[in-house]
Design an enzyme around this catalytic site. Structure first.
Site, PDB file in Angstrom:
ATOM      1  N   ASP A 184       0.768  -1.237   0.000  1.00 45.19           N
ATOM      2  CA  ASP A 184       0.000   0.000   0.000  1.00 45.19           C
ATOM      3  C   ASP A 184       0.804   1.296   0.000  1.00 45.19           C
ATOM      4  OD1 ASP A 184      -1.840  -2.023   0.361  1.00 45.19           O
ATOM      5  OD2 ASP A 184      -3.093  -0.864   1.706  1.00 45.19           O
ATOM      6  N   SER A 214      -9.519   1.611   3.451  1.00 47.69           N
ATOM      7  CA  SER A 214      -8.755   0.576   2.770  1.00 47.69           C
ATOM      8  C   SER A 214      -9.288   0.415   1.358  1.00 47.69           C
ATOM      9  CB  SER A 214      -8.893  -0.745   3.529  1.00 47.69           C
ATOM     10  OG  SER A 214      -8.540  -1.832   2.717  1.00 47.69           O
TER      11      SER A 214
END
Length: 612
Positions: free
Chosen positions: A123, A515
């Site tokens: 990420d 997310s």
């Protein structure tokens, strides 16, 4: 012509000491006239997306050295957002992006490297390295670790991923056997989590920006085909070195490739594939490093005209990244966008003179090349493993059905409006974002009373205690870049709302972020954040909030006089949470918060505070 940066430490009598140290790393007399190429790896045993990267830096290094370069590998940190999720560990995730960017800058500039290969995956690692590459502006190639295979279990016909495991665990009606089966099956291999979550979204966007090779975002981590991407990256970076240092070709530099048009192409892809809202944050940050004029206004304009042409988990259980690859990968989506007239194809890439040239070669619809079609047939083996390149399974056919397949043409788009949208209103004067790809059309317009929480922890406790009722707007504040600090992801609150049957009956609004695994009416990046005097800090339980995605509006339905009084009270309170939070904020996090901007600026440092 530009001189090799490395000559600063390798040329001249006065650099005898530096050369002595270079020799101690293995360099010989014949190496000091060659380009020194840094390999920024991110191997760690903490993160499944990085656990298989240990030897891949040296794989790239060998290719570099075979074609006349000197390779020097170093490592950065990597935080696993899924493991850090739901506790104070998430405070460190977004700040790690800045640490990674700085670490790459430190290593490259301290050692005067001439070029850079970035081996990223998850990420914050790809965005951090992207920021560094654009800051440094030396030749660069990105090659990521690749996506994880989707999971499977005998208890379900559907493919599984991390989010499925989280949702079922919070479902009181699910048996322990089912929870255990999902837990063991959701993440079966090394690689970045298998849906269109943040990691895979960003790795796809490096293709659209022109800084990685075709297939980088979608070729499975376990597949043998991915090895060729690493080998080609090693050879390609030396070519780029020769083009810049030998020919002063600006298209060999990241800022010559990642122009405003390239950023628009990347965002167009992101909207079309329903990527993570985090990508907006990271593209805004990268654009600032590249000194490119690209902000939420540009993204808003694109979101109004770009259709959604691809739908992948978490927006549907039917498709995962492995299915996108089978349908032609990133260039399959770009091909459809090109046919719709939505791309600027004159921009260069690291591998082609222009995106137009690349599309002719890599779009499976317009090319009948057997080798290309074989490449995109690479599929999952369904064998749990942590080894890269460990299988060579292929689908029997490609998915080129642009009417009902994973990737659609404009005429058969999932939606004529794309998968991401920017909303503005008195509750988010500087904007906020929502992944419309994950929102049921029945709640594109939503109005309800606020249920306010001063932290993610309080919200989770409230949701699990059944405080939240159908029709409410859950507000989680003081979780922005400055207020958190660190702008936590809210995957657990959204997952728990789903498990309580409220996924289509409630909205969630936060100055934090989500997310890539989030779906539902989840609106994040509210700017200004509460800690910076944003209106989200003035909301009280029961206040009515109206969300109108088609109109791109979000408003707190209160008189200005009431807001003015509340603002006066908040000023006196110093814009702090109303309730105390049992949260330890270390000096490292305080340092981050001191310079952090709100999400509309990419949550980058406010460099104006640093002076000239």
């Amino acid at each position: 012509m530009p001189e090799y940066r490395s000559r600063t430490s390798t040329a001249g009598r006065n650099m005898a000491g530096a050369r002595a140290l270079w020799r101690a790393t293995g360099m010989k007399d014949g190496d000091f006239h060659k380009p020194i190429i840094a390999i920024a790896n991110s191997f760690t045993q903490f993160v499944p997306g990085h656990v298989h990267l240990k030897d891949l830096g040296q794989l790239v290094a060998r290719e570099i050295e075979q074609v006349g370069g000197v390779a020097k590998e170093f490592n950065t940190i990597a935080v696993d957002d899924g493991i850090a999720m739901g506790h104070d560990g998430m405070l460190y995730s977004l700040p790690s992006r800045e640490i990674i960017a700085d670490a790459v800058e430190y290593m490259v500039n301290a050692h005067c490297a001439d070029a850079l290969v970035c081996i990223s995956n998850c990420d914050k690692i790809t965005p951090g390295m992207l920021m560094a590459a654009l800051r440094l502006n030396i030749p660069v190639v990105f090659v990521s670790g690749g996506p994880m295979e989707a999971g499977k279990t005998k208890l379900s016909e559907h493919k599984l991923d991390l989010v499925d495991a989280m949702v079922v665990a919070a479902d009181d009606s699910a048996s322990d056997e089912k929870v255990a089966a999902f837990e063991r099956s959701a993440c079966p291999t090394c690689g970045s989590c298998s849906g269109m979550f943040t990691a895979n979204s960003m790795n796809c966007l490096t293709e659209a920006l022109g800084l990685s090779l075709p297939g980088n975002g979608t070729t499975l981590a376990t597949h043998a085909d991915r090895e060729a991407l690493f080998r080609r990256a090693g050879r390609l970076i030396v070519e780029l070195c020769h083009r810049w240092y030998g020919g002063e070709d600006p298209s060999a530099l990241p800022r010559g490739i990642a122009t405003q048009a390239a950023f628009a192409n990347a965002m167009t892809l992101d909207i079309a594939m329903g990527g993570s809202t985090n990508t907006i944050l990271h593209l805004l940050a990268a654009a600032q490093e590249a000194e490119v004029d690209f902000d939420l206004t540009h993204i808003d304009a694109l979101s109004r005209r770009v259709p959604q042409l691809c739908k992948v988990a978490p927006n549907t259980p039917k498709y995962h990244i492995e299915d996108v690859h089978r349908a032609g990968g990133v260039f399959g989506i770009l091909g459809e966008l090109d046919r719709a007239g939505l791309l600027e194809t004159t921009v260069p890439t690291v591998h082609s003179a222009s995106l137009a040239d690349a599309l002719e070669r890599w779009d499976v619809v317009r090319s009948d090349n057997d080798t290309l079609h074989t490449f995109f047939k690479a599929g999952p083996a369904g064998i749990p493993t942590q080894e890269a390149f460990s299988q060579a399974t292929r689908w029997p056919t490609l998915d080129v059905d642009r009417a009902e397949g994973c990737i659609r043409s404009l005429q058969h788009a999932y939606s004529l409006e794309g998968g991401l949208a920017v909303l503005r209103g008195n509750l988010a004067v500087d904007g906020c974002v929502v992944k419309t790809a994950g929102v049921d059309e029945s709640i594109h317009v939503f109005e309800g009373p606020a249920r306010v929480y001063e932290s993610q922890d309080a919200a989770v406790a409230g949701i699990l205690a059944d405080e939240v009722q159908p029709g409410e707007v859950v507000v989680i504040r003081y979780e922005g870049p400055k207020g958190g600090p660190g702008m936590q992801e809210m995957l657990y609150p959204t997952s728990y709302l789903k498990s309580k049957g409220l996924g289509k009956q409630c909205a969630l609004l936060t100055d934090g972020r989500f997310s890539g695994g989030t779906s539902g009416l989840s609106i994040g990046h509210v700017s200004p954040e509460a800690a910076s005097g944003g209106v989200i800090g003035l909301v009280e339980d029961g206040d009515r909030i109206r969300i109108d995605i088609p109109a791109r509006r979000i408003d707190l339905l209160l008189d200005e006089a009431v807001l003015a009084q509340r603002r006066s009270d908040a000023d006196a309170r110093g814009w702090k949470p109303r309730a105390p939070r049992p949260r330890k904020v270390t000096s490292a996090l305080k340092a981050y918060a001191l310079l952090a901007t709100s999400a509309d600026k990419g949550a980058v440092r406010n460099t104006a505070l640093l002076g000239d």
